[in-house]
Design a protein around this motif. Structure first.
Motif, short mmCIF file in Angstrom:
data_model
loop_
_atom_site.label_atom_id
_atom_site.label_comp_id
_atom_site.label_asym_id
_atom_site.label_seq_id
_atom_site.Cartn_x
_atom_site.Cartn_y
_atom_site.Cartn_z
N PRO A 265 72.52 -15.54 71.82
CA PRO A 265 72.72 -15.09 73.21
C PRO A 265 73.71 -13.93 73.29
O PRO A 265 74.58 -13.77 72.44
N SER A 266 73.53 -13.12 74.27
CA SER A 266 74.42 -12.02 74.67
C SER A 266 74.38 -10.82 73.73
O SER A 266 74.24 -9.68 74.18
N LYS A 312 69.24 -19.10 64.42
CA LYS A 312 68.03 -19.68 65.00
C LYS A 312 68.40 -20.49 66.24
O LYS A 312 69.27 -21.36 66.18
N ALA A 313 67.72 -20.19 67.33
CA ALA A 313 68.03 -20.85 68.60
C ALA A 313 67.21 -22.12 68.78
O ALA A 313 66.05 -22.20 68.36
N ASP A 314 67.84 -23.11 69.42
CA ASP A 314 67.17 -24.33 69.88
C ASP A 314 66.37 -25.00 68.76
O ASP A 314 65.17 -25.27 68.89
N GLN A 315 67.05 -25.31 67.68
CA GLN A 315 66.41 -25.96 66.53
C GLN A 315 66.58 -27.47 66.62
O GLN A 315 67.68 -27.97 66.87
N THR A 333 69.35 -33.42 70.93
CA THR A 333 68.33 -33.40 69.87
C THR A 333 68.13 -32.02 69.25
O THR A 333 67.43 -31.90 68.24
N ALA A 334 68.67 -30.98 69.85
CA ALA A 334 68.47 -29.61 69.34
C ALA A 334 69.73 -28.79 69.58
O ALA A 334 70.52 -29.07 70.47
N SER A 335 69.85 -27.73 68.77
CA SER A 335 71.03 -26.88 68.87
C SER A 335 70.71 -25.52 68.27
O SER A 335 69.82 -25.38 67.42
N ASP A 336 71.46 -24.49 68.67
CA ASP A 336 71.44 -23.23 67.95
C ASP A 336 72.09 -23.46 66.59
O ASP A 336 73.07 -24.21 66.47
N GLU A 385 76.18 -27.27 68.55
CA GLU A 385 76.56 -28.59 69.08
C GLU A 385 77.28 -29.45 68.05
O GLU A 385 77.43 -30.65 68.23
N GLY A 386 77.65 -28.83 66.93
CA GLY A 386 78.46 -29.55 65.95
C GLY A 386 77.63 -30.13 64.81
O GLY A 386 76.43 -30.36 64.93
#
Length: 716
Positions: A265-266, A312-315, A333-336, A385-386
């Motif tokens: 993002p950005s 990678k976004a929203d994996q 359940t998903a994160s960058d 998200e860690g």
């Protein structure tokens, strides 16, 4: 490039080809190179480039761009300026089918079968000669030549001490710095040569930067009958990814856009880079047993290790074998993520040859034994998200490949001026793959046995040479092809090649023509078909062919004017082709069938011309022209999926002079794409049905407009 210059191209041959008119370095060639090259009378289509021609072009662009003026060649660049990842096609044949050897040692990647010159930056500065064989050519080491061969030689014996300092600077903040030194022959037996190189560039495409470093060290002992040589060379590259191309819409308004890193993002992710280091060790031993018999062996080891990094976004965590994250009452359940895909490989073996020469007979027996061990693994190094661990490895897979080959070549002058040639090669390949990233349970364990015979005849009378040859080549599929799944395993490819040529050469002019017919059986091509694991891999097609004529000529018009050029006209056809198109409305695929369509990336016309002006003794001006006809992005001959024809012109001026402190100083200036042509030599396409409409998306790799490079080479 437009057709306006085609007529004049028929009058000339490639500048590189004309360089071979007055060169015959057979006696100077190292035995390891002679064993795998086509000799001057061999009945194969070839072009030789020598050190002087290589040097004046070498201003920082990758090796394929130094071959651009040779017949039937099309080059491309991800970054748009010839620095970083580049590609080459010869007669429409891509790099996975072009056999490349370094001093007779195979260089093609054992798994992908491609050639990545970005891993050996500025290798051209260590070359003393290149031979390009078009068609199957002679038997060589490594993966079977399936349309062309590049044989590169560095093992030149420099008898006198020397030093060179070569620097160039050009558009897009492109720098090349090279230092070369050599001891000359010490005590009549020992010699050492060293090169250090650094190349950096911002690239034409946004963020398509390159940071390339390399060195080359060669040391030899030579006597009347025995030679030992050790080569150690290495390349390290860091390039910002630019392999996605540009959409058709953006091509019109934003040609330099780079989608790599934009999932962040950005602002684009700053380290969406490819990183790889490759170390080479070569040891040669040559023994002249007697006046007729010479033995050579070359041990080698190549170590390669590197990765490319991606944001990678929203994996989905489950896709990486990671647990979901829990924050309070919420389950995430998903994160960058940021991931690294690694390759750690070892490649080693031996090449050998025994050469017998007596009178009108030459016989060569040789071969190679090689082993490849590759480790493919991937690490997640960050998640938005860690993560429970600082680094998570989500796949770790191995592959092994053993390749053994042997060949026997016989050349015999049966009557005055008439020579026959026979070449028999046997190659055995065993390839084991323990799973793929997207299909870790798929195991491959295949063995291939290939017999590749070649035969020909040549006739030479005064300055005219005529030849004819018939060759067979077979090769195994590459790693990606095997991921088709157990029910769709690919078959090996087979090529029948017929070459007919005639050449006339003297000190004033040269003329040449080659007719060729290359018939493929089970050629592997992309069809769009989804395999067992939902991926697109190449599929065997039954019959396809390439046929054409290559014309070459050069002329020394006067002391101040030389002309050279080449023209290739061809037909490249798939006899029966089935296209598979995803249907997102119904969840399946639709089929289209075609007959006698053009093979993708195979222009029917390729031409090049060079006008050399020498207005002063030390001043040389070259006008370089290149034309490439339209190319289709797939095998359907669809006019909406193509690369347009293009015509470009470059101009290069070089001025050399001596100095009290230096042996020679050369100043070189080159303007590429003089008339600012907007063109794209490479791309890809895919189509699908959505809302009952066919959608086709084309992506292109644009080249830079007018750009300048300036160099200063100092020899002392």
């Amino acid at each position: 490039m437009k057709r306006i210059a085609l007529f004049s191209f028929m009058l000339f041959a490639s500048n590189a080809w004309s360089q071979s008119i007055n060169h015959d370095t057979t006696e100077l060639m190292a035995i390891e190179v002679r064993a795998t090259r086509a000799g001057s009378l061999a009945p194969f289509t070839k072009t030789n480039l020598y050190k002087d021609a290589i040097e004046k072009q070498n201003l920082g662009q990758d090796l394929p761009f130094l071959l651009n003026q040779t017949p039937s060649v099309v080059v491309n660049s991800d970054a748009g300026n010839g620095v970083g990842y580049t590609g080459i096609r010869i007669r429409g044949t891509d790099a996975t089918r072009i056999n490349v050897t370094l001093n007779g040692i195979p260089y093609n990647d054992a798994e992908s079968q491609g050639t990545f010159f970005v891993d050996l930056p500025d290798f051209a500065s260590s070359l003393n000669s290149i031979q390009i064989q078009r068609g199957v050519g002679t038997s060589s080491n490594g993966a079977g030549a399936f349309g062309a061969t590049l044989n590169l030689s560095t093992n030149e014996l420099m008898t006198k001490p020397y030093g060179e300092f070569n620097n160039s600077y050009g558009s897009f903040n492109t720098w090349k710095n090279t230092v070369k030194v050599g001891t000359g022959l010490i005590g009549g037996h020992f010699t050492t040569d060293l090169r250090l190189s650094n190349i950096t560039s911002d690239g034409y495409i946004d963020r398509a930067s390159s940071n390339l470093k390399s060195y080359f060290l060669s040391s030899a002992y030579t006597s009347d009958k025995t030679t030992f040589r050790l080569n150690i060379f290495s390349g390290k590259e860091k390039t910002y990814q630019a392999w996605y191309g540009v959409t058709e819409a953006d091509l019109k308004t934003n040609r330099t856009i780079n989608y790599a890193g934009m999932e962040k993002p950005s602002s684009p992710y700053e380290n969406e880079t490819d990183n790889y280091k490759q170390d080479h060790y070569q040891f040669f031993y040559t023994q002249h047993i007697n006046n007729n018999l010479t033995f050579n062996t070359g041990l080698f080891y190549v170590k390669g290790k590197g990765y490319y990094e991606q944001y990678k976004a929203d994996q989905a965590y489950v896709d990486y074998g990671m647990p979901n994250q829990v924050k309070g009452t919420e389950t995430i359940t998903a994160s960058d993520m940021i991931r690294q895909l690694w390759l750690d490989n070892d490649y080693y073996g031996d090449v050998f040859s025994l050469l017998y020469e007596a009178g009108k007979t030459q016989f060569t027996f040789g071969g190679a034994f090689t082993k490849y061990v590759g480790n493919h693994y991937g690490d997640v190094i960050w998640a938005k998200e860690g993560m429970s661990d600082p680094k998570h490895r989500w796949y770790d897979l191995n592959a092994w490949k053993n390749d053994a080959s042997t060949y026997a070549k016989w050349q015999q002058m049966i009557i005055p001026n008439l020579q026959v040639y026979a070449d028999l090669q046997y190659r055995r390949v065993r390839y084991r793959i323990d799973g793929f990233r997207d299909n870790p349970t798929l195991r491959i364990n295949n063995t291939y046995n290939f017999f590749n015979p070649k035969a020909g005849i040549s006739y030479q009378l005064n300055d005219v040479l005529a030849y004819a040859s018939y060759s067979i080549s077979q090769k195994e599929p590459n790693r990606d092809d095997f991921e088709a799944g157990m029910t769709q395993q690919p078959k090996p490819e087979k090529l029948h090649d017929i070459e007919l040529g005639v050449e006339k050469r003297n000190e004033y002019y040269s003329l040449g023509a080659t007719l060729y017919y290359m018939k493929y059986k089970d050629q592997l091509v992309l069809t769009g078909k989804i395999n067992d694991v939902g991926a697109y891999t190449r599929t065997n097609i039954d019959n396809s062919y390439r046929t054409g004529i290559e014309l070459q000529a050069s002329a020394n018009i006067s002391d101040w004017l030389q002309l050279s050029g080449n023209l290739a006209i061809s037909k490249n056809k798939v006899l029966d082709f089935t296209e598979y198109i995803d249907d997102y409305d119904n969840g399946d695929q639709k089929l289209n069938t075609y007959s006698k369509t053009d093979i993708a990336f195979s222009p029917n016309t390729i031409a090049g011309a060079t006008v050399k002006l020498i207005p002063l003794k030390s001043l040389e001006i070259d006008l370089l022209s290149k034309y490439v006809g339209k190319q289709y992005l797939d095998n359907t001959s669809n006019e909406k999926r193509k690369l347009d024809q293009y015509f470009t012109e470059d101009v290069r001026a070089s001025y050399s002079f001596g100095h009290k402190l230096f042996k020679d100083i050369s100043i070189i200036a080159q303007v590429n794409n003089l008339f600012n042509k907007k063109y794209e030599p490479n791309g890809y396409t895919f189509s699908y049905y959505y809302n009952k409409e066919l959608v086709t998306e084309n992506y292109y790799f644009p080249m830079a407009g007018t750009n300048l490079t300036f160099g200063v080479n100092i020899k002392f």
